[in-house]
Design an enzyme around this catalytic site. Structure first.
Site, short mmCIF file in Angstrom:
data_model
loop_
_atom_site.label_atom_id
_atom_site.label_comp_id
_atom_site.label_asym_id
_atom_site.label_seq_id
_atom_site.Cartn_x
_atom_site.Cartn_y
_atom_site.Cartn_z
N SER A 86 61.14 43.43 -55.93
CA SER A 86 61.10 43.81 -54.52
C SER A 86 60.06 42.98 -53.77
O SER A 86 60.17 41.76 -53.70
CB SER A 86 60.84 45.31 -54.39
OG SER A 86 61.00 45.73 -53.05
N HIS A 195 66.07 49.33 -51.41
CA HIS A 195 67.08 48.82 -52.33
C HIS A 195 68.42 49.54 -52.23
O HIS A 195 69.06 49.86 -53.23
CB HIS A 195 66.54 48.80 -53.77
CG HIS A 195 65.25 48.06 -53.85
ND1 HIS A 195 65.15 46.74 -53.47
CD2 HIS A 195 64.00 48.47 -54.17
CE1 HIS A 195 63.89 46.36 -53.58
NE2 HIS A 195 63.17 47.39 -53.98
#
Length: 310
Positions: A86, A195
């Site tokens: 991420s 996400h």
């Protein structure tokens, strides 16, 4: 053998993480540059109260990852590959030479603001351990509603998964997962539902901003934590950096790909050791270390040994 540097994502932050960086000129120079670009002392970002902000968390992880990698580089320890989970993709990109640190600081601050503004409250993420994707997906589908959405977000390991969504739905899912045999359910230190498609709009805004910044071909191989493979082309890396907030994390696939490409030492940048725990089962005949709690000379020696011809 090759060396992989890994860069953790949001949830691994802890108070004092920037203060805990090595007392080294490379770390000091990185902190000073961050101060000049941001217009504020980055050492004020890692206090417990400050870390309630997504912006502060993401900036701390960027700065800590770049600073530690630069310290290691100053000691002759450089990676052959980089991979970030991420937000960890951003320090990975800086270390790979893809994007300037100054630009990354500005864009990560924007990234955090966009995510925070999109979901200021009522959403987050939860880890589910002990269930497979095949076991967890039906539970998510049964509980998901437009008003209280749930999305499978991270495939960190075969039975270490993360779900994003509304707080109320996450609480119900954790209860159902425990009844289905999950060995651990835990809310993460995340105030946004990363996400998944809930962040498509902020990702598109970040992509517009990133389009104005030049990128360079990576030196060390750049592995995408979303695609689970190496990316070579600038357009693909630009897309990965902008949109990884809205795409599933495939960390298990990423480290397996690194292993298949010859990585046998994985070294996790600050903060914490979450990625080390996820990476170790894949590196069956390799070595996995985290920078925290290890001496700098030891880490440099391990990188030198791994990089030496067998």
């Amino acid at each position: 053998m090759s060396v992989l540097f890994t860069f953790p994502g949001q949830g691994s932050q802890r108070p004092g993480m920037l203060h805990a960086l090595p007392d080294h000129p490379a770390a000091s120079a990185t902190l000073e540059r961050a101060h000049a670009v941001l217009g504020r002392d980055p050492l004020q970002l890692d206090h417990a109260d400050a870390l309630a902000s997504t912006v502060a968390v993401q900036l701390c992880l960027l700065i800590a990852g770049v600073a530690m990698a630069r310290v290691l580089a100053a000691e002759g320890a450089r990676p052959d590959m980089v991979a970030g989970l991420s937000i960890g993709a951003w320090p990975a990109a800086v270390v790979a030479g893809v994007i300037d640190f100054d630009a990354a600081l500005q864009l990560v601050a924007l990234r955090g603001r966009l995510m925070e503004q999109a979901y200021p409250s009522g959403y987050g993420m939860a880890a589910i351990v002990g269930l497979s994707v095949a076991q967890l997906e039906p539970l998510i589908a049964a509980l998901h509603t437009p008003a209280a959405p749930l999305h499978l977000a991270n495939l960190n390991a075969p039975t270490q998964l993360v779900v994003a969504g509304a707080d109320s739905a996450l609480e119900r899912l954790m209860e159902c997962a425990r009844r289905a045999g999950a060995t651990l359910t835990r809310r993460l230190a995340m105030s946004v539902p990363s996400h998944c498609a809930l962040l498509d709009a902020p990702a598109a805004q970040l992509a517009e901003a990133l389009a104005t910044h030049p990128l360079r071909r990576p030196g060390p191989l750049y592995l995408s934590g979303s695609r689970g493979r190496v990316l070579f082309e600038m357009d693909a890396i630009r897309d990965d950096l902008a949109f990884n907030m809205a795409r599933q994390v495939r960390w298990h696939d990423t480290v397996r790909h690194a292993y298949e490409r010859g990585a046998r030492l994985a070294l996790e940048m600050p903060s914490g050791n979450v990625l080390s725990g996820l990476t170790r089962p894949v590196f069956s005949d390799g070595r996995v270390l985290c920078c925290e709690h290890n001496r700098l000379d030891f880490l440099a020696q391990q990188v030198a040994c791994a990089a030496s011809p067998a």
